[in-house]
Motif scaffolding. Structure first.
Motif, short mmCIF file in Angstrom:
data_model
loop_
_atom_site.label_atom_id
_atom_site.label_comp_id
_atom_site.label_asym_id
_atom_site.label_seq_id
_atom_site.Cartn_x
_atom_site.Cartn_y
_atom_site.Cartn_z
N ALA A 246 0.77 -1.28 0.00
CA ALA A 246 0.05 -0.07 -0.03
C ALA A 246 0.97 1.22 0.06
N GLY A 247 1.94 1.28 0.80
CA GLY A 247 2.85 2.32 0.93
C GLY A 247 3.92 2.34 -0.11
N THR A 248 4.43 1.27 -0.52
CA THR A 248 5.77 1.00 -1.41
C THR A 248 5.76 0.53 -2.73
N PRO A 249 5.93 1.23 -3.49
CA PRO A 249 5.71 0.51 -4.96
C PRO A 249 6.99 -0.54 -5.18
N GLY A 250 6.37 -1.77 -5.91
CA GLY A 250 7.22 -2.57 -6.08
C GLY A 250 7.64 -2.88 -7.80
N LEU A 251 8.51 -3.84 -7.96
CA LEU A 251 8.88 -3.92 -9.54
C LEU A 251 8.34 -5.36 -10.07
N LEU A 252 7.59 -5.91 -9.25
CA LEU A 252 7.09 -7.40 -9.87
C LEU A 252 6.41 -7.16 -11.00
N ARG A 253 5.50 -6.13 -11.18
CA ARG A 253 4.78 -6.09 -12.30
C ARG A 253 5.37 -5.53 -13.40
N THR A 254 6.26 -4.68 -13.28
CA THR A 254 7.27 -4.17 -14.41
C THR A 254 8.14 -5.35 -14.96
N THR A 255 8.64 -6.21 -14.11
CA THR A 255 9.27 -7.39 -14.51
C THR A 255 8.58 -8.36 -15.20
N VAL A 256 7.44 -8.63 -14.64
CA VAL A 256 6.49 -9.59 -15.60
C VAL A 256 6.36 -9.18 -17.02
N PHE A 257 5.73 -7.94 -17.00
CA PHE A 257 5.53 -7.43 -18.21
C PHE A 257 6.46 -7.02 -19.31
N ALA A 258 7.65 -6.78 -18.79
CA ALA A 258 8.76 -6.54 -19.46
C ALA A 258 9.34 -7.78 -20.13
N VAL A 259 9.29 -8.74 -19.25
CA VAL A 259 9.61 -10.04 -19.89
C VAL A 259 8.74 -10.64 -20.97
N LEU A 260 7.39 -10.48 -20.98
CA LEU A 260 6.35 -10.59 -21.99
C LEU A 260 6.63 -9.86 -23.19
N LEU A 261 7.13 -8.31 -23.02
CA LEU A 261 7.28 -7.57 -24.29
C LEU A 261 8.54 -8.02 -24.64
N SER A 262 9.53 -8.50 -24.13
CA SER A 262 10.89 -9.21 -24.69
C SER A 262 10.59 -10.28 -25.34
N THR A 263 9.72 -11.15 -24.83
CA THR A 263 9.40 -12.51 -25.33
C THR A 263 8.68 -12.37 -26.79
N GLY A 264 8.05 -11.18 -26.92
CA GLY A 264 7.11 -11.30 -28.09
C GLY A 264 8.00 -10.64 -29.41
N VAL A 265 8.71 -9.59 -28.82
CA VAL A 265 9.54 -9.06 -29.88
C VAL A 265 10.63 -9.88 -30.35
N GLN A 266 11.27 -10.63 -29.27
CA GLN A 266 12.56 -11.51 -29.79
C GLN A 266 12.12 -12.86 -30.34
N GLY A 267 10.76 -13.28 -29.93
CA GLY A 267 10.31 -14.41 -30.69
C GLY A 267 10.11 -14.24 -32.01
N GLY A 268 9.58 -13.17 -32.53
CA GLY A 268 9.31 -12.70 -33.83
C GLY A 268 10.69 -12.23 -34.65
N TYR A 269 11.61 -11.70 -34.15
CA TYR A 269 12.78 -11.27 -34.78
C TYR A 269 13.66 -12.46 -34.85
N TYR A 270 13.99 -13.24 -33.71
CA TYR A 270 14.93 -14.41 -34.06
C TYR A 270 14.14 -15.58 -35.06
N THR A 271 13.09 -15.73 -35.03
CA THR A 271 12.46 -16.60 -36.03
C THR A 271 12.88 -16.23 -37.51
N LEU A 272 12.83 -14.67 -37.69
CA LEU A 272 13.22 -14.34 -39.08
C LEU A 272 14.60 -14.35 -39.37
N ALA A 273 15.25 -13.87 -38.38
CA ALA A 273 16.85 -13.83 -38.57
C ALA A 273 17.43 -15.26 -38.63
N THR A 274 16.88 -16.38 -38.28
CA THR A 274 17.40 -17.57 -38.15
C THR A 274 16.92 -18.12 -39.43
N TRP A 275 15.67 -17.96 -39.92
CA TRP A 275 15.46 -19.04 -40.94
C TRP A 275 15.29 -18.42 -42.39
#
Length: 439
Positions: A246-275
């Protein structure tokens, strides 16, 4: 899970060090604003990332020759990429912790040395299993270099220019990719395939020269170093997974959604770069020189995409830039994979917008992830989220490899478009950070 935004990073000193000019404008105002020390840091990060890309692309460009030499199917060749990316998550997370605890430059030297040594080792692999192990170990260094280099430069850059500055660092990937394509064209034109793939890996020794220069000429940003060393919690994994109260902001939410963001962008990118190299040779029937020509359009688009995306991330904001190019990248993938077999000229031309869009989306990553985390855990947060996303996104190239046997490589490439959809959704859980000052 808390919905409270992450804590603000420490504001930089309003009186910049001598030689710093954060208010300069013009096409290269972002470079002038870095000052002498910042420009050396930029050069070090740019060189490290270019050589990182070079060492990475030795595998996709050599994949057809490797598959023939060891008698591999599409799933096994895809696994070589996947294991590199999965292990890179470990390397990236470790490098982020090192960057917070021992400094950005020291961590950068460790990562560059690691990926250079094991890329060269790949050229000596006597069998597929050994190559798989060496490629995994190469991933340890490959995973950490970008995150550490991006943080090093981000802490020198002003908030006004950070997107363009980190976009320019990101453009080094296209430079390294282009260098790898040129060397590939030369090596495979003059050396038999059974030896050429080994020569490609041996040229991965180039980054060793960069390490010597980094040791002598590049230093961490003084203000960021001071702020980091004042904190007893620096380099803490627990901190980036701490939920808010209630009184202290945390970083869990940021970490979870930043991982999802990185997963999506890099999943698309490395699919193309590899194949895409395999697609051009096996399904479109292009020669080594012909494949190099098509890749030239793709890489040219990528280079301009990185620079343009860096500019737009400062103008539009971090989230809008990623949303825009997630949509455009998905459209380009779908179109590129369904070009008729007789339309090779159209395939050539569309390589440019494909490279442009799938690269422009990355330009905001360096600034965005740096701004999401406070100074004492910036390396840990950025290293973990970027590379955890890379590890999960690494499943995409392997799935394409297995699907290619029944769908064809071109049809399976469409799977990469799903990654960009995931990235767009992940942004709903993250704040806009444009204009944030860093220590």
């Amino acid at each position: 899970m808390s919905t409270t935004p992450p804590p603000q990073a420490v504001t930089s000193d309003p009186h910049p060090a001598k030689g710093e000019h954060p208010s300069r404008d013009g096409a290269f105002g972002w470079l002038a604003a870095l000052g002498p020390r910042g420009r050396r840091a930029f050069a070090g990060a740019f060189g490290g990332y270019a050589l990182d890309a070079y060492d990475y692309f030795t595998l996709p460009l050599s994949m057809v020759a490797l598959a023939a030499y060891f008698g591999l199917d599409s799933g096994q060749t895809g696994l070589l990429t996947t294991v590199t990316l999965v292990v890179s998550a470990v390397g990236g997370a470790a490098a982020g912790v090192f960057a917070d605890r021992v400094g950005r430059v020291r961590a950068l030297m460790i990562t560059v040395t690691t990926y250079a040594v094991f890329t060269v080792a790949c050229g000596f692999a006597p069998d597929y299993e050994t190559l798989l192990v060496f490629r995994a170990l190469q991933g340890l260094g490959f995973g950490g270099e970008w995150a550490v280099g991006a943080i090093l430069v981000a802490e020198y850059a002003s908030a006004r220019h950070r997107g363009r500055t980190l976009g320019a660092v990101q453009s080094a990937w296209a430079v390294g990719w282009a260098l790898a394509a040129i060397v590939y064209t030369l090596v495979f034109s003059f050396v038999g395939d059974d030896l050429a793939w080994r020569v490609m890996f041996w040229t991965g020794a180039l980054p060793a020269l960069l390490v010597v220069w980094l040791r002598r000429r590049v230093h961490d940003a003084p203000q960021a170093t001071a702020a980091r060393e004042r904190s007893a919690a620096r380099g803490s994994f627990a901190a980036i997974f701490r939920p808010g109260t209630a009184g202290t902001p945390g970083l869990l939410r940021t970490t979870v959604f930043a991982v999802l963001l990185s997963t999506g962008v890099q999943g698309g990118y490395y699919t193309l770069a590899t194949w895409i190299p395999t697609y051009l040779k096996s399904e479109r029937g292009l020669s080594v020189v012909g494949t190099g020509g098509y890749l030239a359009f793709l890489i040219s688009g990528a280079f301009l995409g990185y620079l343009t995306g860096g500019y737009l991330t400062d103008r539009l904001g971090r989230r809008r830039n990623i949303w825009l190019f997630a949509l455009l990248s998905a459209v380009c993938v779908l179109v590129y994979a369904h070009i008729p077999g007789s339309a090779d000229t159209l395939l050539l031309v569309l390589g440019f917008p494909l490279g442009f869009c799938m690269s422009a989306i990355f330009s905001g990553f360096g600034s965005y992830l740096s701004e999401l985390y406070p100074t004492e855990v910036r390396g840990t947060g950025q290293g973990f989220t970027y590379n955890a996303g890379r590890a999960v996104g690494a499943v995409f190239p392997t799935l394409v490899g297995f699907l290619a046997d029944s769908w064809g490589v071109g049809g399976a490439l469409v799977f990469g478009a799903a990654g960009y959809g995931l990235a767009a959704l992940a942004l709903l859980g993250l704040p806009e950070t444009r204009g944030k000052e860093l220590a």
